[in-house]
Design a protein around this motif. Sequence first.
Motif, PDB file in Angstrom:
ATOM      1  N   LYS A   1      -7.728  32.780  18.750  1.00  0.00           N
ATOM      2  CA  LYS A   1      -6.832  31.707  19.177  1.00  0.00           C
ATOM      3  C   LYS A   1      -7.264  30.417  18.508  1.00  0.00           C
ATOM      4  O   LYS A   1      -8.432  30.228  18.193  1.00  0.00           O
ATOM      5  N   ALA A   2      -6.291  29.541  18.308  1.00  0.00           N
ATOM      6  CA  ALA A   2      -6.575  28.259  17.675  1.00  0.00           C
ATOM      7  C   ALA A   2      -5.801  27.163  18.380  1.00  0.00           C
ATOM      8  O   ALA A   2      -4.814  27.418  19.066  1.00  0.00           O
ATOM      9  N   ILE A   3      -6.273  25.946  18.178  1.00  0.00           N
ATOM     10  CA  ILE A   3      -5.565  24.757  18.646  1.00  0.00           C
ATOM     11  C   ILE A   3      -5.384  23.850  17.438  1.00  0.00           C
ATOM     12  O   ILE A   3      -6.324  23.619  16.678  1.00  0.00           O
ATOM     13  N   GLY A   4      -4.169  23.344  17.267  1.00  0.00           N
ATOM     14  CA  GLY A   4      -3.886  22.388  16.203  1.00  0.00           C
ATOM     15  C   GLY A   4      -3.453  21.075  16.815  1.00  0.00           C
ATOM     16  O   GLY A   4      -2.783  21.047  17.858  1.00  0.00           O
ATOM     17  N   ILE A   5      -3.841  19.984  16.187  1.00  0.00           N
ATOM     18  CA  ILE A   5      -3.463  18.653  16.660  1.00  0.00           C
ATOM     19  C   ILE A   5      -2.873  17.884  15.490  1.00  0.00           C
ATOM     20  O   ILE A   5      -3.460  17.840  14.407  1.00  0.00           O
ATOM     21  N   VAL A   6      -1.708  17.276  15.724  1.00  0.00           N
ATOM     22  CA  VAL A   6      -1.064  16.455  14.702  1.00  0.00           C
ATOM     23  C   VAL A   6      -0.803  15.082  15.316  1.00  0.00           C
ATOM     24  O   VAL A   6      -0.169  14.979  16.365  1.00  0.00           O
ATOM     25  N   GLU A   7      -1.320  14.039  14.670  1.00  0.00           N
ATOM     26  CA  GLU A   7      -1.091  12.669  15.133  1.00  0.00           C
ATOM     27  C   GLU A   7       0.008  12.027  14.305  1.00  0.00           C
ATOM     28  O   GLU A   7       0.133  12.278  13.115  1.00  0.00           O
ATOM     29  N   MET A   8       0.785  11.177  14.974  1.00  0.00           N
ATOM     30  CA  MET A   8       1.862  10.462  14.289  1.00  0.00           C
ATOM     31  C   MET A   8       2.186   9.200  15.063  1.00  0.00           C
ATOM     32  O   MET A   8       1.663   8.983  16.154  1.00  0.00           O
ATOM     33  N   PHE A   9       3.052   8.386  14.486  1.00  0.00           N
ATOM     34  CA  PHE A   9       3.501   7.168  15.156  1.00  0.00           C
ATOM     35  C   PHE A   9       4.831   7.435  15.828  1.00  0.00           C
ATOM     36  O   PHE A   9       5.767   7.922  15.203  1.00  0.00           O
ATOM     37  N   GLY A  10       4.923   7.123  17.105  1.00  0.00           N
ATOM     38  CA  GLY A  10       6.181   7.180  17.832  1.00  0.00           C
ATOM     39  C   GLY A  10       6.412   8.449  18.618  1.00  0.00           C
ATOM     40  O   GLY A  10       6.092   9.548  18.183  1.00  0.00           O
ATOM     41  N   PHE A  11       6.987   8.274  19.808  1.00  0.00           N
ATOM     42  CA  PHE A  11       7.234   9.406  20.699  1.00  0.00           C
ATOM     43  C   PHE A  11       8.381  10.284  20.215  1.00  0.00           C
ATOM     44  O   PHE A  11       8.287  11.514  20.269  1.00  0.00           O
ATOM     45  N   VAL A  12       9.448   9.673  19.723  1.00  0.00           N
ATOM     46  CA  VAL A  12      10.593  10.464  19.245  1.00  0.00           C
ATOM     47  C   VAL A  12      10.177  11.325  18.059  1.00  0.00           C
ATOM     48  O   VAL A  12      10.555  12.502  17.963  1.00  0.00           O
ATOM     49  N   THR A  13       9.374  10.770  17.171  1.00  0.00           N
ATOM     50  CA  THR A  13       8.857  11.545  16.042  1.00  0.00           C
ATOM     51  C   THR A  13       8.028  12.724  16.539  1.00  0.00           C
ATOM     52  O   THR A  13       8.132  13.833  16.012  1.00  0.00           O
ATOM     53  N   ALA A  14       7.227  12.505  17.565  1.00  0.00           N
ATOM     54  CA  ALA A  14       6.387  13.576  18.112  1.00  0.00           C
ATOM     55  C   ALA A  14       7.226  14.689  18.722  1.00  0.00           C
ATOM     56  O   ALA A  14       6.925  15.868  18.535  1.00  0.00           O
ATOM     57  N   VAL A  15       8.263  14.322  19.443  1.00  0.00           N
ATOM     58  CA  VAL A  15       9.133  15.346  20.036  1.00  0.00           C
ATOM     59  C   VAL A  15       9.830  16.149  18.937  1.00  0.00           C
ATOM     60  O   VAL A  15       9.925  17.381  19.019  1.00  0.00           O
ATOM     61  N   THR A  16      10.283  15.471  17.893  1.00  0.00           N
ATOM     62  CA  THR A  16      10.919  16.158  16.770  1.00  0.00           C
ATOM     63  C   THR A  16       9.926  17.086  16.070  1.00  0.00           C
ATOM     64  O   THR A  16      10.262  18.231  15.733  1.00  0.00           O
ATOM     65  N   ALA A  17       8.712  16.622  15.868  1.00  0.00           N
ATOM     66  CA  ALA A  17       7.681  17.442  15.231  1.00  0.00           C
ATOM     67  C   ALA A  17       7.295  18.628  16.116  1.00  0.00           C
ATOM     68  O   ALA A  17       7.096  19.749  15.614  1.00  0.00           O
ATOM     69  N   ALA A  18       7.199  18.415  17.423  1.00  0.00           N
ATOM     70  CA  ALA A  18       6.875  19.511  18.344  1.00  0.00           C
ATOM     71  C   ALA A  18       7.984  20.563  18.330  1.00  0.00           C
ATOM     72  O   ALA A  18       7.708  21.772  18.362  1.00  0.00           O
ATOM     73  N   ASP A  19       9.227  20.116  18.271  1.00  0.00           N
ATOM     74  CA  ASP A  19      10.355  21.039  18.197  1.00  0.00           C
ATOM     75  C   ASP A  19      10.277  21.886  16.928  1.00  0.00           C
ATOM     76  O   ASP A  19      10.439  23.107  16.980  1.00  0.00           O
ATOM     77  N   ALA A  20       9.992  21.239  15.809  1.00  0.00           N
ATOM     78  CA  ALA A  20       9.869  21.973  14.540  1.00  0.00           C
ATOM     79  C   ALA A  20       8.712  22.969  14.599  1.00  0.00           C
ATOM     80  O   ALA A  20       8.834  24.105  14.124  1.00  0.00           O
ATOM     81  N   ALA A  21       7.612  22.570  15.198  1.00  0.00           N
ATOM     82  CA  ALA A  21       6.443  23.451  15.313  1.00  0.00           C
ATOM     83  C   ALA A  21       6.759  24.677  16.159  1.00  0.00           C
ATOM     84  O   ALA A  21       6.423  25.809  15.793  1.00  0.00           O
ATOM     85  N   ALA A  22       7.408  24.450  17.291  1.00  0.00           N
ATOM     86  CA  ALA A  22       7.726  25.552  18.206  1.00  0.00           C
ATOM     87  C   ALA A  22       8.721  26.530  17.578  1.00  0.00           C
ATOM     88  O   ALA A  22       8.667  27.733  17.859  1.00  0.00           O
ATOM     89  N   LYS A  23       9.608  26.014  16.750  1.00  0.00           N
ATOM     90  CA  LYS A  23      10.594  26.882  16.094  1.00  0.00           C
ATOM     91  C   LYS A  23      10.018  27.613  14.889  1.00  0.00           C
ATOM     92  O   LYS A  23      10.539  28.647  14.483  1.00  0.00           O
ATOM     93  N   ALA A  24       8.932  27.082  14.316  1.00  0.00           N
ATOM     94  CA  ALA A  24       8.366  27.658  13.098  1.00  0.00           C
ATOM     95  C   ALA A  24       7.484  28.881  13.359  1.00  0.00           C
ATOM     96  O   ALA A  24       7.323  29.727  12.480  1.00  0.00           O
ATOM     97  N   ALA A  25       6.905  28.972  14.546  1.00  0.00           N
ATOM     98  CA  ALA A  25       5.954  30.052  14.815  1.00  0.00           C
ATOM     99  C   ALA A  25       5.853  30.304  16.316  1.00  0.00           C
ATOM    100  O   ALA A  25       6.292  29.487  17.124  1.00  0.00           O
ATOM    101  N   ASP A  26       5.239  31.416  16.653  1.00  0.00           N
ATOM    102  CA  ASP A  26       5.043  31.789  18.053  1.00  0.00           C
ATOM    103  C   ASP A  26       3.831  31.043  18.606  1.00  0.00           C
ATOM    104  O   ASP A  26       2.710  31.557  18.635  1.00  0.00           O
ATOM    105  N   VAL A  27       4.068  29.782  18.989  1.00  0.00           N
ATOM    106  CA  VAL A  27       3.004  28.926  19.523  1.00  0.00           C
ATOM    107  C   VAL A  27       3.470  28.280  20.816  1.00  0.00           C
ATOM    108  O   VAL A  27       4.650  28.297  21.150  1.00  0.00           O
ATOM    109  N   LYS A  28       2.520  27.692  21.507  1.00  0.00           N
ATOM    110  CA  LYS A  28       2.814  26.957  22.734  1.00  0.00           C
ATOM    111  C   LYS A  28       2.425  25.493  22.502  1.00  0.00           C
ATOM    112  O   LYS A  28       1.321  25.209  22.028  1.00  0.00           O
ATOM    113  N   ILE A  29       3.343  24.587  22.804  1.00  0.00           N
ATOM    114  CA  ILE A  29       3.017  23.159  22.759  1.00  0.00           C
ATOM    115  C   ILE A  29       2.323  22.858  24.078  1.00  0.00           C
ATOM    116  O   ILE A  29       2.938  22.917  25.144  1.00  0.00           O
ATOM    117  N   ILE A  30       1.036  22.564  24.022  1.00  0.00           N
ATOM    118  CA  ILE A  30       0.267  22.396  25.261  1.00  0.00           C
ATOM    119  C   ILE A  30       0.209  20.943  25.729  1.00  0.00           C
ATOM    120  O   ILE A  30      -0.112  20.696  26.889  1.00  0.00           O
TER     121      ILE A  30
END
Length: 82
Positions: free
Chosen positions: A3-32
């Motif tokens: 198991k692994a944990i990845g962390i991505v930092e960025m500026f802005g909440f809307v950007t983070a939600v968009t990035a989390a959506d892309a991450a969840a759709k790209a692979a079988d992962v859980k946004i924790i």
Amino acid sequence: MNKAIGIVEMFGFVTAVTAADAAAKAADVKIIAIDTNKPANAETVEVPLITAIKIQGEVSAVKAAVDAAVEANNAIAAKTKD
């Protein structure tokens, strides 16, 4: 399996939600978590809200999800440059 944990930092909440959506759709992962952070001296300087998304899953899935999140972040950043 590993198991692994990845962390991505960025500026802005809307950007983070968009990035989390892309991450969840790209692979079988859980946004924790989606965490926001404001620097201690934020009242004296103009700084955007720093946001981090935390992703958990199998190593290869987390790598794919992190790559997708970074790509989504970069796409938004390219659109918002002055």
